[in-house]
Design an enzyme around this catalytic site. Structure first.
Site, short mmCIF file in Angstrom:
data_model
loop_
_atom_site.label_atom_id
_atom_site.label_comp_id
_atom_site.label_asym_id
_atom_site.label_seq_id
_atom_site.Cartn_x
_atom_site.Cartn_y
_atom_site.Cartn_z
N TYR A 89 84.91 44.58 24.53
CA TYR A 89 83.46 44.60 24.36
C TYR A 89 82.96 43.20 23.97
CZ TYR A 89 84.02 49.67 24.32
OH TYR A 89 84.32 50.97 24.66
N ASN A 112 75.47 53.44 31.23
CA ASN A 112 75.73 53.01 32.61
C ASN A 112 75.43 54.18 33.54
OD1 ASN A 112 76.76 52.10 35.05
ND2 ASN A 112 78.86 51.92 34.33
N CYS A 120 82.71 50.72 33.80
CA CYS A 120 82.67 50.67 32.34
C CYS A 120 83.98 51.14 31.71
CB CYS A 120 81.48 51.45 31.80
SG CYS A 120 81.34 53.12 32.43
N HIS A 121 84.80 51.86 32.46
CA HIS A 121 86.10 52.28 31.93
C HIS A 121 87.03 51.08 31.69
CE1 HIS A 121 86.67 52.20 36.31
NE2 HIS A 121 87.95 51.94 36.06
N GLU A 151 94.58 52.49 37.91
CA GLU A 151 94.33 51.14 38.39
C GLU A 151 95.43 50.14 37.99
OE1 GLU A 151 90.43 49.89 37.17
OE2 GLU A 151 89.43 51.30 38.52
#
Length: 159
Positions: A89, A112, A120-121, A151
């Site tokens: 963040y 979002n 945002c993850h 990912e």
């Protein structure tokens, strides 16, 4: 549309994606509105993403109604933090060139309107995953963990 982490609702205004959200209380429709040219492409790209065949979305997104600061944070995240990467963040706050604090970035991630498209993850706390308001109600952090593992940004959990 069904996904490995719940049913995802995608909304378009006919020219851009305006909202995406997980829904536990809806069934996927039998077809896609053929009048809207954006939705079929969105579904195609989301299916390719969840099949492991797509790492970057190329869809028009409308962030109308968001403040300039929120738009700057979300745009920076979209442009700078790729598939398989994470950012804290605080790091994202610094990257934006705005006066938004790390806590402010967290708030913006929570509003979002198009999670996954603006990932945002991929924004995590300095000491762990942080929060996540995406996913089916009550499954936010497990959804975030699943997406980051999928990912390759996190090693798979053992249990």
């Amino acid at each position: 549309m069904p996904t490995p982490v719940g049913t995802l609702a995608v909304e378009s205004d006919g020219s851009a994606i305006v909202r995406m959200a997980w829904r536990a209380d809806i069934e996927a429709p039998a077809g896609i509105d053929s009048v809207d040219p954006v939705l079929p492409e969105a579904v195609r790209q989301l299916r390719a993403y969840f099949a492991g065949e797509l790492t970057e979305f190329d869809l028009p997104v409308d962030l109308g109604g968001m403040s300039d600061a929120a738009r700057a944070v979300l745009t920076t995240l979209h442009r700078e933090v790729g598939h398989g990467d994470t950012v804290t963040y605080g790091e994202l706050a610094a990257m934006t060139g705005t006066r938004v604090s790390a806590r402010g970035v967290g708030t913006i991630m929570g509003i979002n309107p198009v999670p996954l498209l603006i990932p945002c993850h991929r924004v995590v706390a300095g000491d762990g995953l942080g929060g996540y308001s995406g996913g089916v109600t009550g499954q936010g952090l497990s959804t975030k963990r699943w997406l980051l593992e999928f990912e390759g940004a996190l090693p798979p959990t053992l249990f």
